[in-house]
Design a protein around this motif. Sequence first.
Motif: not given
Length: 262
Positions: A1-10, A190-191
Motif C-alpha cells: 500500500m505504501a509503494a502504491a501510495a508513493v506511485n500515485d503521488v508521483f 500488484a504494482m
Amino acid sequence: MAAAAVNDVFAWVLLALALAVSGGGGGEPKGPPLAPVYILASGAAFVAFMLGALRPLMARLARRLGPDRAGDLACTGAVACALLAGAATDAIGVHPVFGAFVFGLAMPREGGLAERAGEKVAPLVSGLMLPLYFATSGLHTDIDNVRGAAAWGMVALVVAVAIGGKFAGTFAVAAGTGMPRREAAALGVAMSAKGLVELIVLNIGKERKVLDDTTFAIFVIMALTTTVLATPFMTALYRRTPTATTPESDDVELKGGDACPA
C-alpha cells in the motif's frame, strides 16, 4: 500500500505538471506565456498549505473534540473539504481530482480520524460513485477504433511494456533491499495492476485532447488487462504444493497432543 501510495503521488504530480504546461485547458485558447508558471506556483502553494497548515489545524481540532465527536464530524467534514479542495485546484487550472487527492493525504492519522472518515465515506464511494465512474469510462471507450493487426499488435506491446516495466523495476528494488523473492515478485505483480488512477488520468488526457479515440481505447484495454491478470499471477505465486516437509492435513499437532488449525 505504501509503494502504491508513493506511485500515485508521483502520478498526480506529473499529471499536474502536464496540465500546467499545457495551459490548464483542453480545447481552449492558451493563456499568457507565463500561465504554466502561475499554475505550477499556485499548485505548489496549495500543496504546501494543505500539508503545512491545514493538516496540523485538523489534528489540533480532532484532539480538542475527542475521538467520539471527531468521528461524527469526519464524514461530513471530509466530503466538504474534498469538494472545496477540488474546487480550489480547478480554479488554479489543475484538475479537481488532484485537490481532493492532496486533501486525502493531508487528513491527520492521529486518533484514527482518517480511518473513521474512510470507513464512513467508503460505502458511498465504492457502492455508488465508483461503479458510475467505471460505467462512464466504458461509455467513453470505443473498442471498434482498435482495428487491424497493427492496432492489436500495439495493444500487446503496450500491455507487455506496462507489466514488464512495473514488475521488473519493483522486483529489482524489492529483492535488492532484502525482500524474499516470492514476496518481491508478488509486489511487482500488484504494482503492475492498473486501477482507478490510471483511468482518471486517461479520461483527463482524452478531455484535454492529448489522446485520440484509438490511443485512449488501447490504454483502457491495457489498464483492464493488467488488472485482470494480477489475480491469477498472484494465485500462481502463492499456490503451495504438498512436499515431504509440508503436512497435507489442515491440522498441526502440538506438544500437548492438541491440534490447532494451520
